[in-house]
Design a protein around this motif. Structure first.
Motif, PDB file in Angstrom:
ATOM      1  N   GLY A 197       1.835  -2.073  -5.143  1.00  0.00           N
ATOM      2  CA  GLY A 197       3.297  -2.547  -5.100  1.00  0.00           C
ATOM      3  C   GLY A 197       3.728  -2.808  -3.751  1.00  0.00           C
ATOM      4  N   GLN A 198       4.857  -3.616  -3.772  1.00  0.00           N
ATOM      5  CA  GLN A 198       5.220  -3.997  -2.422  1.00  0.00           C
ATOM      6  C   GLN A 198       5.901  -3.077  -1.346  1.00  0.00           C
ATOM      7  OE1 GLN A 198       7.908  -7.269  -3.021  1.00  0.00           O
ATOM      8  NE2 GLN A 198       6.476  -8.718  -3.538  1.00  0.00           N
ATOM      9  N   ASN A 199       6.319  -1.880  -2.140  1.00  0.00           N
ATOM     10  CA  ASN A 199       6.673  -0.997  -1.082  1.00  0.00           C
ATOM     11  C   ASN A 199       5.913   0.216  -0.755  1.00  0.00           C
ATOM     12  OD1 ASN A 199       9.299  -2.037  -1.581  1.00  0.00           O
ATOM     13  ND2 ASN A 199       9.657  -0.938  -3.664  1.00  0.00           N
ATOM     14  N   GLU A 200       4.753   0.039  -0.714  1.00  0.00           N
ATOM     15  CA  GLU A 200       3.562   1.156  -0.197  1.00  0.00           C
ATOM     16  C   GLU A 200       3.687   1.109   1.251  1.00  0.00           C
ATOM     17  OE1 GLU A 200       2.185   2.687  -2.354  1.00  0.00           O
ATOM     18  OE2 GLU A 200       2.079   1.714  -4.086  1.00  0.00           O
ATOM     19  N   GLN A 201       3.701   2.321   1.915  1.00  0.00           N
ATOM     20  CA  GLN A 201       4.003   2.158   3.264  1.00  0.00           C
ATOM     21  C   GLN A 201       2.644   2.707   3.986  1.00  0.00           C
ATOM     22  OE1 GLN A 201       7.415   4.275   4.202  1.00  0.00           O
ATOM     23  NE2 GLN A 201       9.099   2.774   3.191  1.00  0.00           N
ATOM     24  N   ILE A 202       1.946   3.488   3.230  1.00  0.00           N
ATOM     25  CA  ILE A 202       0.705   4.315   3.955  1.00  0.00           C
ATOM     26  C   ILE A 202      -0.334   4.149   2.893  1.00  0.00           C
ATOM     27  CG2 ILE A 202      -0.384   6.227   4.817  1.00  0.00           C
ATOM     28  CD1 ILE A 202       2.215   7.469   5.771  1.00  0.00           C
ATOM     29  N   ILE A 203      -1.302   3.423   3.285  1.00  0.00           N
ATOM     30  CA  ILE A 203      -2.538   2.936   2.202  1.00  0.00           C
ATOM     31  C   ILE A 203      -3.804   3.641   2.831  1.00  0.00           C
ATOM     32  CG2 ILE A 203      -3.834   1.405   1.108  1.00  0.00           C
ATOM     33  CD1 ILE A 203      -1.349  -0.455   1.154  1.00  0.00           C
ATOM     34  N   HIS A 204      -4.462   4.534   2.192  1.00  0.00           N
ATOM     35  CA  HIS A 204      -5.778   5.271   2.477  1.00  0.00           C
ATOM     36  C   HIS A 204      -6.782   4.285   1.696  1.00  0.00           C
ATOM     37  CE1 HIS A 204      -9.204   7.672   3.329  1.00  0.00           C
ATOM     38  NE2 HIS A 204      -9.631   7.632   2.169  1.00  0.00           N
ATOM     39  N   ILE A 205      -7.575   3.539   2.338  1.00  0.00           N
ATOM     40  CA  ILE A 205      -8.740   2.682   2.058  1.00  0.00           C
ATOM     41  C   ILE A 205     -10.063   3.638   1.900  1.00  0.00           C
ATOM     42  CG2 ILE A 205     -10.106   0.390   2.310  1.00  0.00           C
ATOM     43  CD1 ILE A 205      -7.550  -0.463   4.366  1.00  0.00           C
ATOM     44  N   ALA A 206     -10.630   3.802   0.609  1.00  0.00           N
ATOM     45  CA  ALA A 206     -11.639   4.569   0.443  1.00  0.00           C
ATOM     46  C   ALA A 206     -12.852   3.629   0.181  1.00  0.00           C
ATOM     47  CB  ALA A 206     -11.310   5.626  -0.661  1.00  0.00           C
ATOM     48  N   PHE A 207     -12.681   2.424   0.384  1.00  0.00           N
ATOM     49  CA  PHE A 207     -14.269   1.493   0.436  1.00  0.00           C
ATOM     50  C   PHE A 207     -14.140   0.870   1.653  1.00  0.00           C
ATOM     51  CE2 PHE A 207     -10.643  -1.056  -0.885  1.00  0.00           C
ATOM     52  CZ  PHE A 207     -10.876  -2.095  -0.351  1.00  0.00           C
ATOM     53  N   ARG A 208     -15.072   0.454   2.193  1.00  0.00           N
ATOM     54  CA  ARG A 208     -15.489  -0.272   3.420  1.00  0.00           C
ATOM     55  C   ARG A 208     -14.793  -1.574   3.427  1.00  0.00           C
ATOM     56  NH1 ARG A 208     -18.625   1.024   7.281  1.00  0.00           N
ATOM     57  NH2 ARG A 208     -19.853   2.268   5.820  1.00  0.00           N
ATOM     58  N   PRO A 209     -13.736  -1.813   4.048  1.00  0.00           N
ATOM     59  CA  PRO A 209     -12.913  -2.951   3.898  1.00  0.00           C
ATOM     60  C   PRO A 209     -13.326  -4.161   4.711  1.00  0.00           C
ATOM     61  CG  PRO A 209     -11.783  -1.493   5.251  1.00  0.00           C
ATOM     62  CD  PRO A 209     -12.727  -0.904   4.796  1.00  0.00           C
ATOM     63  N   SER A 210     -13.261  -5.335   4.290  1.00  0.00           N
ATOM     64  CA  SER A 210     -13.644  -6.706   5.006  1.00  0.00           C
ATOM     65  C   SER A 210     -12.401  -6.942   5.858  1.00  0.00           C
ATOM     66  CB  SER A 210     -14.098  -7.890   4.131  1.00  0.00           C
ATOM     67  OG  SER A 210     -13.242  -8.116   3.220  1.00  0.00           O
ATOM     68  N   ASN A 211     -12.475  -7.918   6.812  1.00  0.00           N
ATOM     69  CA  ASN A 211     -11.002  -8.530   7.233  1.00  0.00           C
ATOM     70  C   ASN A 211     -10.293  -8.862   6.203  1.00  0.00           C
ATOM     71  OD1 ASN A 211     -12.445  -7.836   9.647  1.00  0.00           O
ATOM     72  ND2 ASN A 211     -12.844  -9.965   9.980  1.00  0.00           N
ATOM     73  N   THR A 212     -10.910  -9.676   5.131  1.00  0.00           N
ATOM     74  CA  THR A 212     -10.037 -10.449   3.947  1.00  0.00           C
ATOM     75  C   THR A 212      -9.306  -8.987   3.332  1.00  0.00           C
ATOM     76  OG1 THR A 212     -11.428 -12.052   3.937  1.00  0.00           O
ATOM     77  CG2 THR A 212     -10.253 -11.787   2.149  1.00  0.00           C
ATOM     78  N   ASP A 213      -9.903  -8.251   3.015  1.00  0.00           N
ATOM     79  CA  ASP A 213      -9.503  -6.955   2.362  1.00  0.00           C
ATOM     80  C   ASP A 213      -8.115  -6.852   3.071  1.00  0.00           C
ATOM     81  OD1 ASP A 213     -11.454  -7.301   0.275  1.00  0.00           O
ATOM     82  OD2 ASP A 213     -12.679  -5.856   1.519  1.00  0.00           O
ATOM     83  N   ILE A 214      -8.280  -6.296   4.279  1.00  0.00           N
ATOM     84  CA  ILE A 214      -7.230  -5.921   5.108  1.00  0.00           C
ATOM     85  C   ILE A 214      -5.960  -7.017   5.124  1.00  0.00           C
ATOM     86  CG2 ILE A 214      -6.393  -5.378   7.424  1.00  0.00           C
ATOM     87  CD1 ILE A 214      -9.124  -3.878   7.721  1.00  0.00           C
ATOM     88  N   PHE A 215      -6.281  -8.031   5.372  1.00  0.00           N
ATOM     89  CA  PHE A 215      -5.226  -9.057   5.309  1.00  0.00           C
ATOM     90  C   PHE A 215      -4.857  -9.235   3.880  1.00  0.00           C
ATOM     91  CE2 PHE A 215      -8.065 -11.322   8.546  1.00  0.00           C
ATOM     92  CZ  PHE A 215      -7.243 -10.763   9.713  1.00  0.00           C
ATOM     93  N   SER A 216      -5.394  -9.168   2.667  1.00  0.00           N
ATOM     94  CA  SER A 216      -4.709  -9.131   1.303  1.00  0.00           C
ATOM     95  C   SER A 216      -3.798  -7.797   1.394  1.00  0.00           C
ATOM     96  CB  SER A 216      -5.795  -9.048   0.445  1.00  0.00           C
ATOM     97  OG  SER A 216      -6.705 -10.133   0.683  1.00  0.00           O
ATOM     98  N   LEU A 217      -4.051  -6.869   1.622  1.00  0.00           N
ATOM     99  CA  LEU A 217      -3.440  -5.521   1.591  1.00  0.00           C
ATOM    100  C   LEU A 217      -2.087  -5.651   2.444  1.00  0.00           C
ATOM    101  CD1 LEU A 217      -5.896  -2.578   2.500  1.00  0.00           C
ATOM    102  CD2 LEU A 217      -4.373  -2.818   0.451  1.00  0.00           C
ATOM    103  N   VAL A 218      -2.106  -6.254   3.694  1.00  0.00           N
ATOM    104  CA  VAL A 218      -0.872  -6.582   4.353  1.00  0.00           C
ATOM    105  C   VAL A 218       0.020  -7.682   3.882  1.00  0.00           C
ATOM    106  CG1 VAL A 218       0.037  -7.355   6.850  1.00  0.00           C
ATOM    107  CG2 VAL A 218      -2.134  -5.747   6.610  1.00  0.00           C
ATOM    108  N   SER A 219      -0.501  -8.456   3.142  1.00  0.00           N
ATOM    109  CA  SER A 219       0.248  -9.722   2.549  1.00  0.00           C
ATOM    110  C   SER A 219       0.664  -9.110   1.236  1.00  0.00           C
ATOM    111  CB  SER A 219      -0.457 -11.091   2.353  1.00  0.00           C
ATOM    112  OG  SER A 219      -1.607 -10.694   1.602  1.00  0.00           O
ATOM    113  N   LYS A 220       0.227  -8.287   0.563  1.00  0.00           N
ATOM    114  CA  LYS A 220       0.642  -7.742  -0.580  1.00  0.00           C
ATOM    115  C   LYS A 220       1.550  -6.547  -0.764  1.00  0.00           C
ATOM    116  CE  LYS A 220       0.220  -6.859  -5.131  1.00  0.00           C
ATOM    117  NZ  LYS A 220       0.694  -7.751  -6.266  1.00  0.00           N
ATOM    118  N   CYS A 221       1.508  -5.875   0.509  1.00  0.00           N
ATOM    119  CA  CYS A 221       2.346  -4.796   0.939  1.00  0.00           C
ATOM    120  C   CYS A 221       2.894  -5.060   2.442  1.00  0.00           C
ATOM    121  CB  CYS A 221       1.862  -3.427   0.941  1.00  0.00           C
ATOM    122  SG  CYS A 221       0.702  -3.145  -0.645  1.00  0.00           S
ATOM    123  N   PRO A 222       4.425  -6.075   2.328  1.00  0.00           N
ATOM    124  CA  PRO A 222       4.788  -6.175   3.461  1.00  0.00           C
ATOM    125  C   PRO A 222       5.429  -5.062   4.194  1.00  0.00           C
ATOM    126  CG  PRO A 222       6.209  -7.005   1.579  1.00  0.00           C
ATOM    127  CD  PRO A 222       4.695  -6.468   1.014  1.00  0.00           C
TER     128      PRO A 222
END
Length: 133
Positions: A16-41
């Protein structure tokens, strides 16, 4: 405070757009992190296990810093993703922080005591202290 646990790249689209703290339980790539940030402003912090934090590029760390997003090292111990997609920080943690602040302890002293008393990493404790002022 709730921490949204993301176990795979495929789950990024379900956030959801309102997520404030996210635990990433897999090895994220740069693209994954950019996707997370754009999905959850509204994201304020990304938490990753210690071994994964070492593999995050300097450019991604710089991007997160420019966005004002904390990169927090830590694990979500004992969390079962099949039961709940969120891990919650116990209200007792906040009560302990308030108790220590009432005793006049500095944030550094509070962090040192809490690392020993609660099952949380120092980065997450620092993040909570910084955001609870």
């Amino acid at each position: 405070m709730k921490i949204r646990v993301v176990s795979s790249k495929q789950e990024i689209d379900t956030l959801g757009q309102n997520e404030q703290i996210i635990h990433i339980a897999f090895r994220p790539s740069n693209t994954d992190i950019f996707s997370l940030v754009s999905k959850c402003p509204k994201v304020k912090a990304l938490q990753v296990p210690p071994s994964y934090k070492k593999t995050i590029s300097k450019s991604t760390k710089m991007f997160l810093n420019m966005q004002g997003i904390a990169l927090v090292e830590g694990d979500v111990w004992g969390h079962r993703r099949d039961i709940n997609e969120y891990s919650e920080i116990s209200p007792a943690v906040y009560e302990l922080i308030e108790q220590y602040r009432g005793e006049g302890l500095s944030d550094e002293e509070i962090e040192a005591r809490m690392v020993q008393q609660v099952n949380m990493g120092p980065d997450l404790i620092r993040f909570i202290l910084k955001n609870r002022k």
